[in-house]
Design an enzyme around this catalytic site. Structure first.
Site, PDB file in Angstrom:
ATOM      1  N   GLY A  54       0.872  -1.168   0.000  1.00  0.00           N
ATOM      2  CA  GLY A  54       0.000   0.000   0.000  1.00  0.00           C
ATOM      3  C   GLY A  54       0.902   1.208   0.000  1.00  0.00           C
ATOM      4  N   GLU A  55       0.676   2.122   0.884  1.00  0.00           N
ATOM      5  CA  GLU A  55       1.546   3.293   1.007  1.00  0.00           C
ATOM      6  C   GLU A  55       2.074   3.318   2.436  1.00  0.00           C
ATOM      7  OE1 GLU A  55       2.418   4.978  -1.734  1.00  0.00           O
ATOM      8  OE2 GLU A  55       3.835   5.834  -0.314  1.00  0.00           O
ATOM      9  N   SER A  56       3.384   3.095   2.558  1.00  0.00           N
ATOM     10  CA  SER A  56       3.936   2.917   3.915  1.00  0.00           C
ATOM     11  C   SER A  56       3.738   4.157   4.779  1.00  0.00           C
ATOM     12  CB  SER A  56       5.413   2.540   3.840  1.00  0.00           C
ATOM     13  OG  SER A  56       6.158   3.533   3.189  1.00  0.00           O
ATOM     14  N   CYS A  86       6.088  -5.395   0.362  1.00  0.00           N
ATOM     15  CA  CYS A  86       6.167  -4.080  -0.267  1.00  0.00           C
ATOM     16  C   CYS A  86       6.131  -2.954   0.786  1.00  0.00           C
ATOM     17  CB  CYS A  86       5.066  -3.967  -1.305  1.00  0.00           C
ATOM     18  SG  CYS A  86       5.587  -2.982  -2.703  1.00  0.00           S
ATOM     19  N   ARG A 115      13.154   2.970  -0.643  1.00  0.00           N
ATOM     20  CA  ARG A 115      11.760   3.130  -1.109  1.00  0.00           C
ATOM     21  C   ARG A 115      11.711   3.500  -2.576  1.00  0.00           C
ATOM     22  NH1 ARG A 115       8.477   7.342   1.425  1.00  0.00           N
ATOM     23  NH2 ARG A 115       6.777   6.288   0.368  1.00  0.00           N
ATOM     24  N   ILE A 144       5.183  -3.199  -7.709  1.00  0.00           N
ATOM     25  CA  ILE A 144       4.348  -2.004  -7.889  1.00  0.00           C
ATOM     26  C   ILE A 144       4.927  -0.890  -7.014  1.00  0.00           C
ATOM     27  CG2 ILE A 144       1.992  -1.093  -7.814  1.00  0.00           C
ATOM     28  CD1 ILE A 144       1.082  -4.124  -7.805  1.00  0.00           C
ATOM     29  N   ARG A 145       5.740  -0.061  -7.612  1.00  0.00           N
ATOM     30  CA  ARG A 145       6.451   1.004  -6.870  1.00  0.00           C
ATOM     31  C   ARG A 145       7.083   0.439  -5.604  1.00  0.00           C
ATOM     32  NH1 ARG A 145       5.536   6.193  -5.341  1.00  0.00           N
ATOM     33  NH2 ARG A 145       3.635   5.693  -4.260  1.00  0.00           N
ATOM     34  N   HIS A 181       4.487  -8.217  -4.668  1.00  0.00           N
ATOM     35  CA  HIS A 181       3.117  -8.535  -4.229  1.00  0.00           C
ATOM     36  C   HIS A 181       2.750  -9.991  -4.530  1.00  0.00           C
ATOM     37  CE1 HIS A 181       1.414  -4.523  -3.185  1.00  0.00           C
ATOM     38  NE2 HIS A 181       2.476  -4.130  -3.871  1.00  0.00           N
ATOM     39  N   GLU A 183       0.504 -11.706  -3.222  1.00  0.00           N
ATOM     40  CA  GLU A 183      -0.928 -11.946  -2.988  1.00  0.00           C
ATOM     41  C   GLU A 183      -1.768 -11.740  -4.241  1.00  0.00           C
ATOM     42  OE1 GLU A 183       0.776  -9.424  -2.104  1.00  0.00           O
ATOM     43  OE2 GLU A 183      -0.376  -7.574  -2.296  1.00  0.00           O
TER      44      GLU A 183
END
Ligand code: GLN
Length: 203
Positions: A54-56, A86, A115, A144-145, A181, A183
């Site tokens: 997600g976004e850490s 991630c 990051r 993904i990023r 990822h 999942e």
């Protein structure tokens, strides 16, 4: 004598932001009980914890707002198996090269991460990884990023690298970290690997 073994692992997935639903779905597919963690009491009686992508920065802030950071760190100190994917890997790392000033982290795994190491969203990519711990078949996955793992401490086992040697998966005892990822791959082998760590602790 054959061993009867009916352990059904209860795995909490931090569900503040990001890709937690896909983890819960994979856990259900594997017969584990998945619990969405939103409040400190959701941490009771867990056998393992997954911190999703997600976004850490957002997950970190929400962890503080929902009073989850301290209890999560306590669980980590107790040695519960924790897997960060991630953004989750960034939160688990002891060091990041460019954490935003004051970005709350869990800071447990003896690795240093960078990051957004592969560039922007548009530079996200899929690849086939060789992961010896999962067997011979390559593991198809998505970056993904994502971060990369720059350095690992002496107790950390590297589980996978890209062709150029960049470390993208590692394990330190009961801590597991992946820069990608698993999942969303449809391949359950990484989740099975984590469940084996959990089972090892609970035997
Ligand atoms: N770029 C995100 C971060 O720094 C991680 C991206 C992801 O989890 N897919 O938190």
């Amino acid at each position: 004598m054959t061993e009867t073994y009916n352990f059904r692992p209860r795995i909490g997935v931090l569900a503040l932001q990001g890709d937690f639903e896909a983890h819960l779905k994979m856990l259900a597919e594997l017969g584990a009980e998945g619990i969405a963690i939103r409040l400190p009491e959701h941490l009771d009686k867990l056998h393992g914890i997954i911190i999703p992508g997600g976004e850490s920065t957002t997950i970190g802030k929400l962890m503080v707002v929902y009073d989850l950071r301290e209890p999560l760190q306590q669980k980590l100190r107790e040695g519960i198996p924790v897997w960060g994917t991630c953004a989750g890997l960034i939160l688990l790392a002891k060091e990041t090269d460019n954490a935003l000033a004051g970005q709350p982290l869990l800071a447990s795994m003896d690795i240093r991460v960078r990051r957004n190491a592969f560039g922007s969203q548009r530079e996200s990519f899929e690849t086939d990884l060789t992961v010896p711990a999962l067997g011979e078949a390559p593991f198809h996955t998505f970056f993904i990023r994502g971060p990369l793992i720059e350095t690992v401490g002496p107790e950390v086992e590297v589980l996978a690298t890209l062709d150029d040697g960049t470390i993208v998966a590692a394990r330190e005892g009961n801590l597991l970290g992946t820069a990608f990822h698993p999942e969303v791959s449809g391949d359950t082998r990484f989740h099975q690997y984590f469940l084996r760590i959990v089972e090892g602790v609970n035997r």
